[in-house]
Design a protein around this motif. Sequence first.
Motif, PDB file in Angstrom:
ATOM      1  N   ASP A 103      21.951  66.107  40.947  1.00 60.66           N
ATOM      2  CA  ASP A 103      20.610  66.213  40.326  1.00 60.66           C
ATOM      3  C   ASP A 103      19.604  65.151  40.782  1.00 60.66           C
ATOM      4  OD1 ASP A 103      21.696  68.178  38.787  1.00 60.66           O
ATOM      5  OD2 ASP A 103      21.987  66.864  37.105  1.00 60.66           O
ATOM      6  N   GLU A 104      19.971  63.643  40.764  1.00 59.42           N
ATOM      7  CA  GLU A 104      19.021  62.862  41.297  1.00 59.42           C
ATOM      8  C   GLU A 104      18.880  62.642  42.678  1.00 59.42           C
ATOM      9  OE1 GLU A 104      19.598  59.366  38.827  1.00 59.42           O
ATOM     10  OE2 GLU A 104      20.239  60.561  36.898  1.00 59.42           O
ATOM     11  N   MET A 105      20.011  62.765  43.776  1.00 61.99           N
ATOM     12  CA  MET A 105      20.119  62.183  45.025  1.00 61.99           C
ATOM     13  C   MET A 105      20.064  63.538  45.773  1.00 61.99           C
ATOM     14  SD  MET A 105      22.534  59.321  44.738  1.00 61.99           S
ATOM     15  CE  MET A 105      22.551  57.845  44.072  1.00 61.99           C
ATOM     16  N   ASP A 106      19.916  64.698  45.277  1.00 57.41           N
ATOM     17  CA  ASP A 106      20.078  65.994  45.989  1.00 57.41           C
ATOM     18  C   ASP A 106      21.127  66.392  46.889  1.00 57.41           C
ATOM     19  OD1 ASP A 106      18.309  68.411  45.949  1.00 57.41           O
ATOM     20  OD2 ASP A 106      17.470  67.580  47.960  1.00 57.41           O
ATOM     21  N   PHE A 107      22.157  66.058  46.360  1.00 53.09           N
ATOM     22  CA  PHE A 107      23.432  66.454  47.577  1.00 53.09           C
ATOM     23  C   PHE A 107      23.893  67.678  47.020  1.00 53.09           C
ATOM     24  CE2 PHE A 107      23.453  61.946  48.690  1.00 53.09           C
ATOM     25  CZ  PHE A 107      23.813  61.964  49.909  1.00 53.09           C
ATOM     26  N   LYS A 108      24.440  68.567  47.632  1.00 55.95           N
ATOM     27  CA  LYS A 108      25.219  69.550  47.174  1.00 55.95           C
ATOM     28  C   LYS A 108      26.730  69.115  46.610  1.00 55.95           C
ATOM     29  CE  LYS A 108      27.370  73.922  48.811  1.00 55.95           C
ATOM     30  NZ  LYS A 108      28.434  74.374  49.300  1.00 55.95           N
ATOM     31  N   VAL A 109      27.228  69.470  45.539  1.00 58.43           N
ATOM     32  CA  VAL A 109      28.404  69.082  44.948  1.00 58.43           C
ATOM     33  C   VAL A 109      29.120  70.208  44.443  1.00 58.43           C
ATOM     34  CG1 VAL A 109      29.435  67.546  43.256  1.00 58.43           C
ATOM     35  CG2 VAL A 109      27.316  66.778  44.205  1.00 58.43           C
ATOM     36  N   ASP A 110      30.380  70.359  45.179  1.00 51.15           N
ATOM     37  CA  ASP A 110      31.462  71.184  44.504  1.00 51.15           C
ATOM     38  C   ASP A 110      32.294  70.750  43.449  1.00 51.15           C
ATOM     39  OD1 ASP A 110      30.262  73.314  46.198  1.00 51.15           O
ATOM     40  OD2 ASP A 110      31.769  73.115  47.712  1.00 51.15           O
ATOM     41  N   ILE A 111      32.760  71.169  42.495  1.00 52.99           N
ATOM     42  CA  ILE A 111      33.749  70.780  41.419  1.00 52.99           C
ATOM     43  C   ILE A 111      34.982  71.718  41.566  1.00 52.99           C
ATOM     44  CG2 ILE A 111      34.004  69.991  38.996  1.00 52.99           C
ATOM     45  CD1 ILE A 111      30.924  69.531  38.950  1.00 52.99           C
ATOM     46  N   LEU A 112      35.979  70.828  41.717  1.00 60.45           N
ATOM     47  CA  LEU A 112      37.264  71.757  41.554  1.00 60.45           C
ATOM     48  C   LEU A 112      38.050  70.976  40.365  1.00 60.45           C
ATOM     49  CD1 LEU A 112      37.915  71.558  45.391  1.00 60.45           C
ATOM     50  CD2 LEU A 112      36.994  73.685  44.081  1.00 60.45           C
ATOM     51  N   THR A 113      39.042  72.023  39.719  1.00 56.98           N
ATOM     52  CA  THR A 113      39.775  71.355  38.701  1.00 56.98           C
ATOM     53  C   THR A 113      41.179  71.604  38.865  1.00 56.98           C
ATOM     54  OG1 THR A 113      39.381  73.315  37.263  1.00 56.98           O
ATOM     55  CG2 THR A 113      37.722  71.315  37.009  1.00 56.98           C
ATOM     56  N   GLY A 114      41.946  71.051  38.124  1.00 56.88           N
ATOM     57  CA  GLY A 114      43.532  71.293  38.282  1.00 56.88           C
ATOM     58  C   GLY A 114      44.211  70.477  37.345  1.00 56.88           C
ATOM     59  N   SER A 115      45.781  70.612  37.479  1.00 56.33           N
ATOM     60  CA  SER A 115      46.425  69.594  36.945  1.00 56.33           C
ATOM     61  C   SER A 115      47.564  69.259  37.917  1.00 56.33           C
ATOM     62  CB  SER A 115      47.150  70.247  35.769  1.00 56.33           C
ATOM     63  OG  SER A 115      47.863  71.413  36.174  1.00 56.33           O
ATOM     64  N   ILE A 116      48.147  68.290  37.975  1.00 57.91           N
ATOM     65  CA  ILE A 116      49.024  67.740  38.751  1.00 57.91           C
ATOM     66  C   ILE A 116      50.308  66.880  37.874  1.00 57.91           C
ATOM     67  CG2 ILE A 116      48.094  65.410  38.994  1.00 57.91           C
ATOM     68  CD1 ILE A 116      48.867  65.478  41.969  1.00 57.91           C
ATOM     69  N   GLU A 117      51.609  66.964  38.416  1.00 57.81           N
ATOM     70  CA  GLU A 117      52.613  66.515  37.778  1.00 57.81           C
ATOM     71  C   GLU A 117      52.801  64.892  38.135  1.00 57.81           C
ATOM     72  OE1 GLU A 117      56.780  67.847  38.577  1.00 57.81           O
ATOM     73  OE2 GLU A 117      56.201  69.005  36.388  1.00 57.81           O
ATOM     74  N   ARG A 140      55.109  64.566  33.423  1.00 54.61           N
ATOM     75  CA  ARG A 140      53.997  65.025  32.723  1.00 54.61           C
ATOM     76  C   ARG A 140      52.832  65.710  33.402  1.00 54.61           C
ATOM     77  NH1 ARG A 140      49.798  61.050  31.471  1.00 54.61           N
ATOM     78  NH2 ARG A 140      50.335  59.189  32.768  1.00 54.61           N
ATOM     79  N   LYS A 141      52.115  66.616  32.853  1.00 51.97           N
ATOM     80  CA  LYS A 141      51.110  67.372  33.647  1.00 51.97           C
ATOM     81  C   LYS A 141      49.833  66.612  33.354  1.00 51.97           C
ATOM     82  CE  LYS A 141      52.586  71.361  35.551  1.00 51.97           C
ATOM     83  NZ  LYS A 141      52.379  72.008  36.882  1.00 51.97           N
ATOM     84  N   VAL A 142      49.027  65.989  34.118  1.00 57.15           N
ATOM     85  CA  VAL A 142      47.777  65.604  34.035  1.00 57.15           C
ATOM     86  C   VAL A 142      46.594  66.113  34.603  1.00 57.15           C
ATOM     87  CG1 VAL A 142      46.509  63.641  34.322  1.00 57.15           C
ATOM     88  CG2 VAL A 142      49.032  63.283  33.889  1.00 57.15           C
ATOM     89  N   SER A 143      45.507  66.407  33.880  1.00 59.01           N
ATOM     90  CA  SER A 143      44.634  67.132  34.647  1.00 59.01           C
ATOM     91  C   SER A 143      43.844  66.337  35.457  1.00 59.01           C
ATOM     92  CB  SER A 143      43.180  67.642  33.424  1.00 59.01           C
ATOM     93  OG  SER A 143      44.088  68.507  32.301  1.00 59.01           O
ATOM     94  N   TYR A 144      43.033  66.770  36.574  1.00 61.57           N
ATOM     95  CA  TYR A 144      42.243  65.947  37.211  1.00 61.57           C
ATOM     96  C   TYR A 144      41.036  66.996  37.788  1.00 61.57           C
ATOM     97  CZ  TYR A 144      43.923  69.066  41.301  1.00 61.57           C
ATOM     98  OH  TYR A 144      43.938  70.011  42.283  1.00 61.57           O
ATOM     99  N   ILE A 145      40.008  66.399  38.275  1.00 62.37           N
ATOM    100  CA  ILE A 145      38.836  66.970  38.849  1.00 62.37           C
ATOM    101  C   ILE A 145      38.507  66.371  40.436  1.00 62.37           C
ATOM    102  CG2 ILE A 145      37.313  65.273  37.790  1.00 62.37           C
ATOM    103  CD1 ILE A 145      35.468  67.729  37.455  1.00 62.37           C
ATOM    104  N   GLU A 146      38.151  67.247  41.052  1.00 60.92           N
ATOM    105  CA  GLU A 146      37.933  66.756  42.253  1.00 60.92           C
ATOM    106  C   GLU A 146      36.355  67.181  42.723  1.00 60.92           C
ATOM    107  OE1 GLU A 146      39.067  68.284  46.971  1.00 60.92           O
ATOM    108  OE2 GLU A 146      40.725  67.818  45.545  1.00 60.92           O
TER     109      GLU A 146
END
Length: 154
Positions: A103-117, A140-146
Amino acid sequence: MSVETSKHNKVKHHINGKHIRHSANNRIKPSVEVETTFLVKSSTPFISGVKKISKILDKFNKTINRTNRKYQGGEYKKVNYITVKGMGKAIPKTLSMASKFQDEMDFKVDILTGSIEVLDEFEPDETKEDSIEDTVYKKRKVSYIELRIWLKRE
């Protein structure tokens, strides 16, 4: 030591001792990937994280970084985006960074989600003299965002 929960009739095991957390990263990364990846922790200050990501992005900008040609050619020429990763408690901070860059720096950003053991290690409590427990490992499984913050190649 076990405690029974009446709500679901399951037995939860509480492990006494030191909790050692292990990294989810278990492979050797190429140098280009190391230089284009930023890991957000819950202890990472927001503003310094944004500044560090901005520095990484500036390395690949031809108009800003004229002195160091390393990031303009070779393997670095194939780099299209910077990766920012956050796990668990760091997810909200990582999303705030995405908003800042988009929003502020005008970059294109993709957001990916998932979980990892991930693997947690529990060492026995050494303060108890009668403790003869061995080290316990739990998965254990932990959520992550990339985030993928796309470069502005000029």
